[in-house]
Design a protein around this motif. Structure first.
Motif: not given
Length: 1174
Positions: A176, A155, A172, A170, A151-152, A158
């Motif tokens: 980041n 994300e 990544c 999800f 989860e870290e 949508k």
């Protein structure tokens, strides 16, 4: 090493590495319920086999702390792997995700306390090593809550559709975790940041670029010269200086630039700026190279960076700029490509970026996207040229299934490539029927950039996978049982525009995904196999993306005797030989280490070929500059069956004996021509100062490492000049063995050394001798004179026309190790009416007159002189170092003491020059007799040892050789493999002699021990096995009128007689009457299997690790040592005692289990053995 911190604050030094199959057990132990909830049930080995990239975090003890597997499609069956892109774009906000920039997480496990730190390190590393990667997605049909560590970094995606698919989705983002570096113009204030980087890499920079002033490069930019830096967090971490001045003339002289339009602007406005890639000449396939004139050579010498020099007035407008200087912090070097978009903006009118680098320097990560340009064969410039085209910046490289509408574009793209007709035929077959003419399913894919076709890949289902599995070691790279039969495919055609060559692996990876395949094989057939048509351009791209697969030694089965217990016809069928290359899903993102050092091997001897074989089959190394200099080129590269009017179905005419090291079939299986440049000619000079050799025809071949393996050859005999009309005995004749013949060599004097010599001799004899009545004189003393006589008889020459003239030999020395064999050959020669003359020395040719043609020869003997008329004189007299090789070595001031002197690491007195084989001898400082040389050992083993000593120079995974201890440097290496000699002898005998390598053969010809002998030489079924005092096979001698399986018998060497079905006991009991039949029985076939030696080692490890509870947990070897040393009271029967002790331990069950597993795993080769439950 990096340091990570656990959730409880404990620090651990870790290494991030690619996952190995041996990690599977530990990875499986880390699977938790939360793992199953997200990723489903996982077979770890299966995932590792199909994954594109697998990363493991291991501590200093090499314990697995965490693991992650990444594939190029989502988890499970939520969507077909070939259609995930439209699925993702339709249902989620992921329109930027493409197969080029996206990977999917399929498994993540970790020790709970290190889970968060580990996934961050893994993701950072994956983004760092995968230049094009922008997104890592987690799309799974198992709807569950992610564990906190995931989860870290992930994300939610949508969702665009309602109702959306029931799945986890999800993403990544790269920015980041490993953002792209910001590139800008260099400023004076960057000097402080850059100075430290330059100081750390000062040695490498000075070697690569020579003297430079960083301040001047930054402070004085011009329209033609710019300086840029890349920064991270506001700190400059890299620097690049670029210039529009390129020395095009020098680059054209040194490199093959036709493919790149000479790095010049097109001459006509309607020409496309894209490279003319149909001119690309694969440097690995070139043969018979030539050199440029000497003035070009002089112009190339002493140049340090030609790409940055003044253009020198080229006639065409340049279309390239160059990188003058480049440096980057080691922690950011994988991001070097971030410079490219910026520097191309500085030169909007130039399409090519070029850089030259020293050949001995490791390849920089910046160059992974560049195209290496093939140098001209004669180029003495000690730098390599790399080129990048502006079009390579496009990230819209798309792979899709081909359609009939693509045919015009594909045809235009490949129209000038060889075998393009075959490619277009297969493309038409795919578009019309999805099958080839044989009915095998075919699939075709095109690569396109901005809607323009730039590549084509055509594959077919691999129908011969059982044959491939049994004949090639594919299981060194894949677990065969985890790949379905339908998942194997064969590459038929591959073409890719070279400016997109850095996308070649991605192209193949996409082809595998879209075709639902996991393994792709590429076959390289010998040049004479004209039936196998394959269009592959550029070949270097395919070879760099694949790994070479070693062929497996095959068992020679007695098929008729085995009957239904014989292996399948799919395995035993005979196919045309080919070399095999493999790319699997897990290899598509596996990098290779590029080696540009110029390695020049002189001599295509067995030693040299075995050296090349080791280098060619290093799966993780890509050697770009291996050159073979040989009088007749590369063996096996000629078609002897389709030359003029001669149709010889046997590649080897048989004039010379053989060591059974390499056959014509072996050359086809190895395909060394794919990775070796060949210069046909003889070395005539060595220039140690400039590091190049001169080859006949004034051709220059530069080197960084020179390997001399010229061996010894039969030399043209030098007559003693004695007038035989006078009564002069041989004993009064001066020695002439080391005298060189300087006169004219008659056309009918044939000196045979190589296969090519033998083929030429056979043709000459067929055209000019066989049908005539003249005599043939065969002169020499080795076994080759006997094989030569048998070949002459086989050609139809009457025995009465053949004179065998034998040189004097040392008293008591037998050429065959057994006087009985000598006597059998004498009787065979007598029966064939061949006249034998012994103890003769050549005195004159044509009585001293001009020897063309040679009509008579005279010899001195122990008695009256011998004078013979001849129509052909076949010379096999004395083997010496070739005079041109000797003169080159001597003039170069290399130490020569009868032979070229080397140390145990193959070094001569020049550190850049090594040597091996019969050419050499060990230095006198070693504890050995003066005659000790590599000639006393197996040439193949010597060549492999030579390669092993050199690989640490190139392979970063190997530790550098620290050399032997001071006392150990006085000992010669211990070579153990057998010396082998065989051939077909007069009388129709097939001969084989296998013996232990020995510097000084023991008196009497054999060591202590006993002979196991059956048959008689007179009846043509002689078979003798000599056991040494330890009861292991030390020599094998066969003389048979029938053909026998040589490859099987070679496996018997070094085996203990107990392993040979209690050979001694059965022989003593009178149960063995014919060793040929005995070693053809079913029990023996496992001994000939290529993996049996590995099985032996496994059993030895079981014995060494088994604890004997009744004897203080000692192992079996330890117990034997106690018995021998007297530490244990000796029992009456030690063997029975050891057997009883071992049967009480757990080792017996382990041995049985290992044996059953071995037979089960290799049942395709060994179906004649019964297994439990069958």
């Amino acid at each position: 090493m990096r340091t990570i911190t656990s959730a409880c604050g404990r620090e651990e030094s870790v290494t991030l590495r690619r996952t190995e199959s041996s990690d599977a057990v530990e990875i499986d132990g880390l699977i938790s319920p939360s793992t199953l909830a997200v990723f489903g049930r996982v077979n770890v080995i299966h995932v590792l086999e199909k994954t594109n990239l697998a990363v493991t975090v291991a501590n200093e003890k090499n314990e697995v702390l965490a693991h992650a597997s990444f594939l190029d499609y989502p988890i499970g069956d939520i969507v077909d792997q070939g259609h995930w892109e439209p699925f993702l774009h339709k249902h989620f906000c992921a329109e930027k995700c493409t197969p080029l920039n996206t990977l999917f997480l399929h498994l993540f496990v970790a020790q709970p306390s290190f889970s968060s730190a580990s996934i961050k390190e893994i993701v950072r590393a994956v983004f760092n090593v995968t230049t094009e990667l922008q997104y890592i997605c987690l799309v799974s049909p198992y709807v569950s809550v992610l564990e906190p560590a995931l989860e870290e970094i992930f994300e939610p995606l949508k969702r665009l559709s309602d109702p959306a698919p029931q799945c986890l989705a999800f993403i990544c983002h790269r920015h980041n975790h490993c953002p792209r570096l910001h590139v800008r113009q260099a400023r004076v204030e960057d000097l402080d940041d850059l100075t430290q980087i330059f100081a750390e890499q000062s040695k490498e920079l000075s070697e690569s670029y020579g003297p430079f002033s960083l301040a001047e490069l930054i402070e004085a930019p011009t329209e033609e010269r710019h300086a840029a830096v890349c920064e991270s967090g506001g700190t400059a971490v890299g620097f690049m200086s670029v210039s529009a001045s390129v020395h095009l003339e020098l680059l054209k002289d040194c490199f093959e630039l036709r493919v790149l339009n000479g790095l010049c602007k097109p001459q006509r406005a309607d020409q496309s700026p894209a490279p003319r890639w149909d001119h690309m000449e694969d440097e690995h396939a070139r043969q018979n190279q030539t050199s440029t004139p000497q003035d070009v050579t002089e112009k190339q010498e002493n140049r340090q960076d030609p790409a940055s020099m003044a253009p020198g007035g080229p006639s065409e407008e340049p279309n390239a700029f160059c990188i003058q200087l480049f440096v980057i912090d080691k922690n950011y070097e994988m991001r070097s490509a971030d410079f490219l978009p910026y520097i191309f903006k500085l030169f909007p009118d130039r399409d090519f970026c070029v850089v030259t680098v020293p050949q001995l320097a490791p390849e920089l990560p910046l160059l992974y996207s560049f195209l290496r340009v093939a140098p001209h064969p004669n180029s003495t410039l000690r730098r390599d040229l790399y080129v990048y085209h502006r079009s390579g910046l496009h990230k819209s490289f798309e792979v899709r299934r081909a359609s009939s509408a693509d045919r015009p574009a594909v045809s235009a793209m490949v129209e000038r490539l060889s075998q393009h007709e075959a490619l277009l035929e297969d493309l038409d077959g795919f578009c019309q029927a999805r099958r080839d003419p044989d009915g095998t399913p075919v699939q075709a894919f095109v690569a396109q950039v901005l809607s323009q076709v730039v590549g084509i890949l055509i594959i077919r289902s691999e129908e011969d996978i059982e044959f491939i599995r049994s004949h090639y070691n594919i299981e060194n790279f894949i677990y065969f049982s985890h790949h379905g039969y339908e998942e194997h495919a064969q590459m038929c055609h591959f073409a890719l525009n070279p400016i997109f060559q850095h996308y070649a692996k991605h192209f193949l990876k996409e082809g595998l995904r879209l075709a639902h395949k996991s393994c792709l094989y590429y076959r390289v057939y010998p040049p004479q196999n004209i039936q196998k048509r394959s269009c592959v351009h550029p070949l270097t791209s395919v070879l760099n993306c694949t790994v070479p697969i070693r062929p497996r030694r095959q068992v020679a089965y007695p098929l008729e005797e085995l009957g239904i217990n014989a292996p399948s016809r799919l395995i035993t069928q005979d196919q045309a030989p080919y070399a095999l290359n493999l790319v699997s899903r897990k290899l598509t993102m596996e990098p290779k280490v590029t080696i540009n050092a110029r390695i020049v091997l002189v001599g295509a001897s067995e030693t040299g070929l075995s050296f090349l074989e080791v280098l060619a089959f290093c799966p993780h190394l890509q050697f770009n500059n291996i050159t073979l200099v040989s009088t007749h080129g590369l063996p096996g590269n000629h078609d002897y069956n389709h030359d003029n009017n001669h149709n010889n179905n046997n590649h080897d005419p048989g004039f010379l004996s053989t060591t059974h090291a390499y056959s014509s079939r072996d050359y086809g299986l190895l395909s060394l021509r794919s990775c070796v440049n060949v210069v046909t000619g003889k070395m005539v000079s060595i220039n140690r100062e400039d590091k190049h050799i001169l080859v006949t025809g004034s051709r220059v071949v530069p080197y960084d490492h020179l390997i001399l393996c010229t061996g010894q050859q039969y030399q043209v005999p030098c007559p003693t000049g004695i007038d035989t009309s006078q009564a002069v005995s041989k004993l009064q004749t001066p020695a002439s063995s080391h005298r060189r013949y300087h006169g004219h060599i008659p056309s009918n004097l044939l000196t045979l050394n190589h296969l090519q010599d033998c083929v030429a001799a056979q043709r000459w004899l067929s055209d000019n001798f066989v049908e005539l009545e003249d005599n043939a004189v065969v002169y020499g003393s080795s076994i080759d004179v006997y094989t030569c006589v048998e070949t002459l008889l086989g050609l139809g020459v009457q025995g009465s026309r053949v004179h065998l003239v034998v040189l004097p030999t040392e008293p008591g020395v037998s050429r065959f190790g057994d006087p009985r064999l000598e006597r059998a050959l004498e009787r065979a020669l007598e029966k064939a009416e061949v006249r034998v003359h012994r103890n003769c020395l050549l005195a004159r040719m044509n009585d001293g007159e001009h020897p063309e043609p040679l009509t008579s020869v005279s010899f001195t003997t122990d008695g009256q002189p011998l004078c013979l008329t001849c129509g052909v004189f076949i010379n096999l007299s004395s083997k010496e170092v070739d005079y041109d090789a000797f003169k080159s070595i001597n003039d170069a001031c290399l130490v020569y003491d009868g032979r070229l002197v080397i140390d145990t690491a193959f070094h001569t007195n020049d550190p850049s020059i090594r040597a091996a084989g019969p050419l050499t001898k060990f230095s006198r400082r070693y504890h050995s007799s003066d005659r000790c040389s590599h000639a006393d050992f197996n040439s193949g083993e010597v060549g492999r040892d030579l390669a092993a000593t050199m690989l640490p120079l190139f392979d970063p995974t190997l530790e550098p050789d620290v050399g032997p201890p001071p006392d150990g440097d006085r000992l010669i290496p211990d070579y153990t493999q057998a010396k082998i000699q065989g051939g077909r002898l007069p009388g129709g005998y097939n001969y084989l002699h296998v013996t232990k390598p020995s510097v000084a053969p023991p008196a009497g010809g054999t060591s202590l021990g006993r002979d196991i002998l059956t048959g008689r030489v007179e009846t043509g079924n002689y078979f003798c096995v000599h056991l040494n005092r330890y009861e292991t096979v030390e020599s094998i001698t066969c003389l048979s009128l029938k053909a026998f399986p040589v490859s099987n018998y070679l496996c018997l060497y070094g085996k203990h007689q107990l392993l040979l079905n209690h050979l001694s006991a059965r022989y003593d009991e009178g149960l063995i009457h014919d060793l040929y039949s005995f070693f053809r029985e079913r029990w023996s076939l496992v001994l000939y299997h290529d993996r049996f030696s590995d099985f032996e080692l496994e059993l030895q490890q079981i014995l060494a690790s088994t604890s004997l509870q009744d004897h203080d947990s000692a192992s079996v070897p330890e117990l034997i040592r106690q018995l021998v040393s007297g530490g244990l009271d000796p029992p009456e029967d030690p063997m029975l005692f050891l057997q009883e002790v071992f049967e009480k331990s757990a080792g017996l069950a382990a041995l049985r289990s290992s044996t059953v597993n071995y037979l089960s795993y290799n049942r395709n080769h060994l179906p004649m053995y019964a297994l439990p439950g069958l």
